[in-house]
Design a protein around this motif. Sequence first.
Motif, PDB file in Angstrom:
ATOM      1  N   PHE A  96     -10.147   0.545  -4.828  1.00  0.00           N
ATOM      2  CA  PHE A  96      -8.933   0.373  -5.622  1.00  0.00           C
ATOM      3  C   PHE A  96      -7.713   0.264  -4.707  1.00  0.00           C
ATOM      4  O   PHE A  96      -7.753   0.636  -3.525  1.00  0.00           O
ATOM      5  CB  PHE A  96      -8.753   1.544  -6.591  1.00  0.00           C
ATOM      6  CG  PHE A  96      -9.668   1.466  -7.780  1.00  0.00           C
ATOM      7  CD1 PHE A  96      -9.204   0.997  -8.996  1.00  0.00           C
ATOM      8  CD2 PHE A  96     -10.999   1.848  -7.681  1.00  0.00           C
ATOM      9  CE1 PHE A  96     -10.048   0.915 -10.094  1.00  0.00           C
ATOM     10  CE2 PHE A  96     -11.853   1.766  -8.764  1.00  0.00           C
ATOM     11  CZ  PHE A  96     -11.379   1.297  -9.984  1.00  0.00           C
ATOM     12  N   GLY A  97      -6.623  -0.245  -5.289  1.00  0.00           N
ATOM     13  CA  GLY A  97      -5.395  -0.409  -4.533  1.00  0.00           C
ATOM     14  C   GLY A  97      -4.190   0.087  -5.302  1.00  0.00           C
ATOM     15  O   GLY A  97      -4.182   0.100  -6.538  1.00  0.00           O
ATOM     16  N   LYS A  98      -3.167   0.502  -4.554  1.00  0.00           N
ATOM     17  CA  LYS A  98      -1.865   0.889  -5.120  1.00  0.00           C
ATOM     18  C   LYS A  98      -0.818   0.057  -4.410  1.00  0.00           C
ATOM     19  O   LYS A  98      -0.752   0.040  -3.180  1.00  0.00           O
ATOM     20  CB  LYS A  98      -1.609   2.381  -4.889  1.00  0.00           C
ATOM     21  CG  LYS A  98      -0.242   2.869  -5.393  1.00  0.00           C
ATOM     22  CD  LYS A  98      -0.236   2.969  -6.891  1.00  0.00           C
ATOM     23  CE  LYS A  98       1.041   3.657  -7.400  1.00  0.00           C
ATOM     24  NZ  LYS A  98       2.275   2.891  -7.124  1.00  0.00           N
ATOM     25  N   ARG A  99      -0.018  -0.641  -5.177  1.00  0.00           N
ATOM     26  CA  ARG A  99       0.977  -1.535  -4.586  1.00  0.00           C
ATOM     27  C   ARG A  99       2.098  -0.755  -3.918  1.00  0.00           C
ATOM     28  O   ARG A  99       2.645   0.195  -4.488  1.00  0.00           O
ATOM     29  CB  ARG A  99       1.565  -2.460  -5.654  1.00  0.00           C
ATOM     30  CG  ARG A  99       2.564  -3.458  -5.103  1.00  0.00           C
ATOM     31  CD  ARG A  99       2.945  -4.484  -6.124  1.00  0.00           C
ATOM     32  NE  ARG A  99       3.895  -5.453  -5.565  1.00  0.00           N
ATOM     33  CZ  ARG A  99       4.224  -6.594  -6.158  1.00  0.00           C
ATOM     34  NH1 ARG A  99       3.682  -6.915  -7.329  1.00  0.00           N
ATOM     35  NH2 ARG A  99       5.086  -7.420  -5.584  1.00  0.00           N
ATOM     36  N   LEU A 100       2.418  -1.133  -2.688  1.00  0.00           N
ATOM     37  CA  LEU A 100       3.499  -0.503  -1.930  1.00  0.00           C
ATOM     38  C   LEU A 100       4.842  -0.781  -2.593  1.00  0.00           C
ATOM     39  O   LEU A 100       5.130  -1.913  -2.992  1.00  0.00           O
ATOM     40  CB  LEU A 100       3.486  -1.033  -0.490  1.00  0.00           C
ATOM     41  CG  LEU A 100       4.501  -0.470   0.497  1.00  0.00           C
ATOM     42  CD1 LEU A 100       3.877  -0.358   1.894  1.00  0.00           C
ATOM     43  CD2 LEU A 100       5.756  -1.338   0.575  1.00  0.00           C
ATOM     44  N   VAL A 117       8.199   7.544  -2.966  1.00  0.00           N
ATOM     45  CA  VAL A 117       7.601   7.812  -1.666  1.00  0.00           C
ATOM     46  C   VAL A 117       6.151   7.330  -1.727  1.00  0.00           C
ATOM     47  O   VAL A 117       5.336   7.862  -2.488  1.00  0.00           O
ATOM     48  CB  VAL A 117       7.671   9.309  -1.320  1.00  0.00           C
ATOM     49  CG1 VAL A 117       6.965   9.585   0.004  1.00  0.00           C
ATOM     50  CG2 VAL A 117       9.124   9.766  -1.251  1.00  0.00           C
ATOM     51  N   ASN A 118       5.826   6.326  -0.925  1.00  0.00           N
ATOM     52  CA  ASN A 118       4.553   5.631  -1.102  1.00  0.00           C
ATOM     53  C   ASN A 118       3.331   6.515  -0.890  1.00  0.00           C
ATOM     54  O   ASN A 118       2.360   6.424  -1.643  1.00  0.00           O
ATOM     55  CB  ASN A 118       4.493   4.420  -0.173  1.00  0.00           C
ATOM     56  CG  ASN A 118       5.274   3.251  -0.728  1.00  0.00           C
ATOM     57  OD1 ASN A 118       4.835   2.595  -1.655  1.00  0.00           O
ATOM     58  ND2 ASN A 118       6.452   3.015  -0.162  1.00  0.00           N
ATOM     59  N   LEU A 119       3.361   7.362   0.110  1.00  0.00           N
ATOM     60  CA  LEU A 119       2.190   8.189   0.366  1.00  0.00           C
ATOM     61  C   LEU A 119       1.977   9.200  -0.755  1.00  0.00           C
ATOM     62  O   LEU A 119       0.837   9.456  -1.177  1.00  0.00           O
ATOM     63  CB  LEU A 119       2.323   8.894   1.715  1.00  0.00           C
ATOM     64  CG  LEU A 119       1.096   9.658   2.217  1.00  0.00           C
ATOM     65  CD1 LEU A 119      -0.151   8.773   2.219  1.00  0.00           C
ATOM     66  CD2 LEU A 119       1.350  10.209   3.615  1.00  0.00           C
ATOM     67  N   GLU A 120       3.054   9.759  -1.287  1.00  0.00           N
ATOM     68  CA  GLU A 120       2.926  10.673  -2.420  1.00  0.00           C
ATOM     69  C   GLU A 120       2.406   9.939  -3.650  1.00  0.00           C
ATOM     70  O   GLU A 120       1.567  10.453  -4.406  1.00  0.00           O
ATOM     71  CB  GLU A 120       4.274  11.334  -2.729  1.00  0.00           C
ATOM     72  CG  GLU A 120       4.727  12.330  -1.685  1.00  0.00           C
ATOM     73  CD  GLU A 120       3.882  13.603  -1.669  1.00  0.00           C
ATOM     74  OE1 GLU A 120       2.926  13.710  -2.450  1.00  0.00           O
ATOM     75  OE2 GLU A 120       4.179  14.485  -0.849  1.00  0.00           O
ATOM     76  N   ALA A 121       2.893   8.709  -3.856  1.00  0.00           N
ATOM     77  CA  ALA A 121       2.428   7.914  -4.996  1.00  0.00           C
ATOM     78  C   ALA A 121       0.957   7.563  -4.854  1.00  0.00           C
ATOM     79  O   ALA A 121       0.200   7.567  -5.844  1.00  0.00           O
ATOM     80  CB  ALA A 121       3.270   6.649  -5.128  1.00  0.00           C
ATOM     81  N   LEU A 122       0.530   7.284  -3.631  1.00  0.00           N
ATOM     82  CA  LEU A 122      -0.875   6.962  -3.382  1.00  0.00           C
ATOM     83  C   LEU A 122      -1.749   8.169  -3.714  1.00  0.00           C
ATOM     84  O   LEU A 122      -2.786   8.037  -4.392  1.00  0.00           O
ATOM     85  CB  LEU A 122      -1.052   6.544  -1.922  1.00  0.00           C
ATOM     86  CG  LEU A 122      -2.390   5.915  -1.530  1.00  0.00           C
ATOM     87  CD1 LEU A 122      -2.551   4.542  -2.153  1.00  0.00           C
ATOM     88  CD2 LEU A 122      -2.517   5.823  -0.012  1.00  0.00           C
ATOM     89  N   LYS A 123      -1.350   9.347  -3.250  1.00  0.00           N
ATOM     90  CA  LYS A 123      -2.131  10.553  -3.538  1.00  0.00           C
ATOM     91  C   LYS A 123      -2.169  10.854  -5.034  1.00  0.00           C
ATOM     92  O   LYS A 123      -3.203  11.268  -5.567  1.00  0.00           O
ATOM     93  CB  LYS A 123      -1.566  11.747  -2.759  1.00  0.00           C
ATOM     94  CG  LYS A 123      -1.751  11.632  -1.257  1.00  0.00           C
ATOM     95  CD  LYS A 123      -1.439  12.935  -0.538  1.00  0.00           C
ATOM     96  CE  LYS A 123       0.023  13.266  -0.561  1.00  0.00           C
ATOM     97  NZ  LYS A 123       0.319  14.511   0.216  1.00  0.00           N
ATOM     98  N   ALA A 124      -1.059  10.646  -5.718  1.00  0.00           N
ATOM     99  CA  ALA A 124      -1.007  10.907  -7.156  1.00  0.00           C
ATOM    100  C   ALA A 124      -1.896   9.944  -7.939  1.00  0.00           C
ATOM    101  O   ALA A 124      -2.394  10.273  -9.023  1.00  0.00           O
ATOM    102  CB  ALA A 124       0.436  10.812  -7.654  1.00  0.00           C
ATOM    103  N   HIS A 125      -2.115   8.762  -7.382  1.00  0.00           N
ATOM    104  CA  HIS A 125      -2.906   7.722  -8.051  1.00  0.00           C
ATOM    105  C   HIS A 125      -4.415   7.932  -7.855  1.00  0.00           C
ATOM    106  O   HIS A 125      -5.216   7.307  -8.541  1.00  0.00           O
ATOM    107  CB  HIS A 125      -2.494   6.350  -7.492  1.00  0.00           C
ATOM    108  CG  HIS A 125      -2.929   5.185  -8.315  1.00  0.00           C
ATOM    109  ND1 HIS A 125      -2.462   4.942  -9.585  1.00  0.00           N
ATOM    110  CD2 HIS A 125      -3.818   4.183  -8.043  1.00  0.00           C
ATOM    111  CE1 HIS A 125      -3.020   3.842 -10.059  1.00  0.00           C
ATOM    112  NE2 HIS A 125      -3.854   3.370  -9.151  1.00  0.00           N
TER     113      HIS A 125
END
Length: 246
Positions: free
Chosen positions: A216-220, A126-134
């Motif tokens: 910073f960035g997190k890949r979708l 789940v991208n939004l959860e992964a973004l928050k975790a990062h």
Amino acid sequence: MSRPLKAVKPFSTAMLLAAGLGKRMRPLTDHKPKPLVEVAGKTLIDHVLDRLAFCDVETAVVNVHYFAEQMEAHLAGRRRPRILISDERAGLLDSGGGVRKALPLLGKAPFIVCNCDSFWIEGPQVNLEALKAHWDPARMDILMLVAATATSVGFDGRGDYHLDSHGALARRRECETAPFAYAGVLLIKPELFEGTPEIFSLNRLFDAAEAKGRLFGKRLDGIWLHVGTPQAVKEAEEKIALSPVE
């Protein structure tokens, strides 16, 4: 008008940028705002709000200007997340100015900012959860979700950023192409808006954070759907129809 938020936990609030004129989406926006254009039977803004609700975002602040009454009427039916309106009927403030005006409603913790013409077909995570975790506030002032341009739908630009092995972002130079595009979702610290003008673009904050090594960035993970034109609506619906998960 609802009372401003007080102390909130990080990323329990989100800002949705929904006040634009939607000129590239005409004629679909001749009589409605772009966030109310439907894709696969659901409005653009509801695609975004549903993702926020799924990830337990409690409050979404939505700025309104173009066909503001239609936006308010539509959003009155939402229960999750709770909706607060930031009224820009008096004049558009650009992306950064719109967030700046809404700061009293967003609280003092880091929050999410979303465009209303971007969503995605989820991959395994789940991208939004992964973004928050990062998110790492010690290193980051802004963390963007970025999408590979080669596999995105509806994006026809030359890309926005290069992403290094540590996740740091560098904006492409004018003569270059870049493999990643900003996917319309980011995490940001509210203190970055201190001293900013009334009207300005978020790009000003992006460039300032990059200059400090704090962008910073997190890949979708999945397929990014950039829905900015009538043709992109068709392309997104075709891709959604072929996907087992939207």
